[in-house]
Design a protein around this motif. Structure first.
Motif, mmCIF file in Angstrom:
data_model
loop_
_atom_site.group_PDB
_atom_site.id
_atom_site.type_symbol
_atom_site.label_atom_id
_atom_site.label_comp_id
_atom_site.label_asym_id
_atom_site.label_seq_id
_atom_site.Cartn_x
_atom_site.Cartn_y
_atom_site.Cartn_z
ATOM 1 N N LEU A 116 -2.732 6.705 11.810
ATOM 2 C CA LEU A 116 -2.960 8.123 11.563
ATOM 3 C C LEU A 116 -1.762 8.962 12.035
ATOM 4 O O LEU A 116 -1.328 9.877 11.337
ATOM 5 C CB LEU A 116 -4.237 8.593 12.251
ATOM 6 N N VAL A 117 -1.229 8.641 13.201
ATOM 7 C CA VAL A 117 -0.073 9.378 13.724
ATOM 8 C C VAL A 117 1.119 9.246 12.775
ATOM 9 O O VAL A 117 1.797 10.225 12.465
ATOM 10 C CB VAL A 117 0.288 8.897 15.152
ATOM 11 N N VAL A 118 1.370 8.036 12.291
ATOM 12 C CA VAL A 118 2.484 7.822 11.359
ATOM 13 C C VAL A 118 2.223 8.559 10.043
ATOM 14 O O VAL A 118 3.127 9.194 9.490
ATOM 15 C CB VAL A 118 2.731 6.316 11.124
ATOM 16 N N ALA A 119 0.998 8.498 9.557
ATOM 17 C CA ALA A 119 0.667 9.202 8.309
ATOM 18 C C ALA A 119 0.868 10.705 8.472
ATOM 19 O O ALA A 119 1.424 11.370 7.582
ATOM 20 C CB ALA A 119 -0.768 8.890 7.898
ATOM 21 N N LEU A 120 0.442 11.257 9.597
ATOM 22 C CA LEU A 120 0.618 12.688 9.830
ATOM 23 C C LEU A 120 2.090 13.062 9.972
ATOM 24 O O LEU A 120 2.502 14.152 9.561
ATOM 25 C CB LEU A 120 -0.178 13.133 11.057
ATOM 26 N N PHE A 167 -6.216 8.533 1.564
ATOM 27 C CA PHE A 167 -7.425 7.778 1.257
ATOM 28 C C PHE A 167 -7.072 6.419 0.655
ATOM 29 O O PHE A 167 -7.607 5.386 1.065
ATOM 30 C CB PHE A 167 -8.322 8.571 0.299
ATOM 31 N N PHE A 168 -6.155 6.400 -0.302
ATOM 32 C CA PHE A 168 -5.730 5.138 -0.910
ATOM 33 C C PHE A 168 -5.056 4.233 0.123
ATOM 34 O O PHE A 168 -5.351 3.042 0.205
ATOM 35 C CB PHE A 168 -4.766 5.389 -2.074
ATOM 36 N N SER A 169 -4.161 4.804 0.894
ATOM 37 C CA SER A 169 -3.412 4.025 1.875
ATOM 38 C C SER A 169 -4.324 3.464 2.957
ATOM 39 O O SER A 169 -4.269 2.277 3.284
ATOM 40 C CB SER A 169 -2.332 4.909 2.507
ATOM 41 N N MET A 181 0.820 -1.185 0.000
ATOM 42 C CA MET A 181 0.000 0.000 0.000
ATOM 43 C C MET A 181 0.870 1.259 0.000
ATOM 44 O O MET A 181 0.478 2.259 -0.571
ATOM 45 C CB MET A 181 -0.908 0.024 1.226
ATOM 46 N N GLY A 182 2.013 1.173 0.642
ATOM 47 C CA GLY A 182 2.880 2.333 0.731
ATOM 48 C C GLY A 182 3.380 2.814 -0.618
ATOM 49 O O GLY A 182 3.478 4.024 -0.869
ATOM 50 N N LEU A 183 3.702 1.869 -1.489
ATOM 51 C CA LEU A 183 4.184 2.260 -2.823
ATOM 52 C C LEU A 183 3.095 2.963 -3.628
ATOM 53 O O LEU A 183 3.361 3.942 -4.319
ATOM 54 C CB LEU A 183 4.692 1.030 -3.581
ATOM 55 N N ILE A 184 1.883 2.455 -3.513
ATOM 56 C CA ILE A 184 0.762 3.079 -4.229
ATOM 57 C C ILE A 184 0.514 4.485 -3.681
ATOM 58 O O ILE A 184 0.381 5.442 -4.440
ATOM 59 C CB ILE A 184 -0.511 2.213 -4.122
ATOM 60 N N ALA A 185 0.467 4.603 -2.358
ATOM 61 C CA ALA A 185 0.233 5.908 -1.739
ATOM 62 C C ALA A 185 1.345 6.896 -2.093
ATOM 63 O O ALA A 185 1.079 8.071 -2.373
ATOM 64 C CB ALA A 185 0.110 5.762 -0.226
ATOM 65 N N THR A 186 2.584 6.425 -2.105
ATOM 66 C CA THR A 186 3.711 7.288 -2.461
ATOM 67 C C THR A 186 3.583 7.771 -3.899
ATOM 68 O O THR A 186 3.777 8.957 -4.190
ATOM 69 C CB THR A 186 5.039 6.533 -2.273
ATOM 70 N N ALA A 190 -0.561 22.158 -2.447
ATOM 71 C CA ALA A 190 -0.553 20.979 -3.325
ATOM 72 C C ALA A 190 -0.120 19.745 -2.538
ATOM 73 O O ALA A 190 -0.680 18.660 -2.723
ATOM 74 C CB ALA A 190 0.378 21.204 -4.513
ATOM 75 N N ASN A 191 0.855 19.908 -1.650
ATOM 76 C CA ASN A 191 1.313 18.795 -0.818
ATOM 77 C C ASN A 191 0.206 18.311 0.105
ATOM 78 O O ASN A 191 0.006 17.109 0.271
ATOM 79 C CB ASN A 191 2.545 19.225 -0.012
ATOM 80 N N LEU A 192 -0.515 19.233 0.725
ATOM 81 C CA LEU A 192 -1.604 18.851 1.633
ATOM 82 C C LEU A 192 -2.696 18.085 0.887
ATOM 83 O O LEU A 192 -3.153 17.037 1.342
ATOM 84 C CB LEU A 192 -2.188 20.089 2.312
ATOM 85 N N ILE A 193 -3.104 18.599 -0.261
ATOM 86 C CA ILE A 193 -4.146 17.921 -1.040
ATOM 87 C C ILE A 193 -3.651 16.557 -1.515
ATOM 88 O O ILE A 193 -4.384 15.560 -1.456
ATOM 89 C CB ILE A 193 -4.595 18.809 -2.222
ATOM 90 N N ALA A 194 -2.406 16.497 -1.956
ATOM 91 C CA ALA A 194 -1.835 15.216 -2.395
ATOM 92 C C ALA A 194 -1.800 14.226 -1.246
ATOM 93 O O ALA A 194 -2.098 13.043 -1.420
ATOM 94 C CB ALA A 194 -0.430 15.436 -2.952
ATOM 95 N N PHE A 195 -1.443 14.710 -0.048
ATOM 96 C CA PHE A 195 -1.443 13.838 1.134
ATOM 97 C C PHE A 195 -2.839 13.279 1.397
ATOM 98 O O PHE A 195 -2.999 12.081 1.654
ATOM 99 C CB PHE A 195 -0.954 14.600 2.376
ATOM 100 N N LEU A 196 -3.845 14.131 1.369
ATOM 101 C CA LEU A 196 -5.211 13.678 1.662
ATOM 102 C C LEU A 196 -5.675 12.618 0.669
ATOM 103 O O LEU A 196 -6.292 11.618 1.061
ATOM 104 C CB LEU A 196 -6.169 14.872 1.665
#
Length: 116
Positions: free
Chosen positions: A66-70, A35-37, A1-6, A25-31
């Motif tokens: 969530l903590v790791v994602a943030l 979702f995918f991850s 999943m990490g590769l897809i999210a990256t 752009a980074n914030l929107i890309a993260f969101l």
């Protein structure tokens, strides 16, 4: 999943950064990448990790995820700031740590803390 999210994060950031401020752009890309991850982990990893366990255990996995994602968002934001604010080079240079550094760090955190 990490590769897809990256990949999703880098692609969306690269496209949106052309049209808007790179930090936004980074914030929107993260969101979008989150979702995918999260969806992938929800349907596979969390389900396997919490098989037959109490609901609070599932919440613990999701909270730590969530903590790791943030933390990944913060690291990527730092990279965008360094690239665009400090170095004042093209926003696309932030893709290098976004693809090679941050995913490695979040993978290690997830492996050692989230999915242990």
């Amino acid at each position: 999943m990490g590769l897809i999210a990256t990949g999703v994060h880098a692609l969306v950031y690269g496209i949106l950064g052309w049209y808007m401020e790179p930090m936004l752009a980074n914030l929107i890309a993260f969101l979008i990448a989150f979702f995918f991850s999260y969806s992938g982990h929800f349907f596979w990893t969390f389900r396997i990790q919490t098989q037959g366990e109490k609901i609070h255990k599932a919440f613990n996995y999701q909270f730590r995820f969530l903590v790791v994602a943030l933390s990944g968002l913060l690291l990527n934001s730092f990279a965008v700031w360094v690239v665009t604010g400090v170095l004042q080079v093209d926003y696309l240079f932030a893709v290098v740590p976004m693809i090679f550094v941050v995913p490695l760090l979040t993978f290690v955190l997830a492996r050692l803390w989230v999915f242990r």
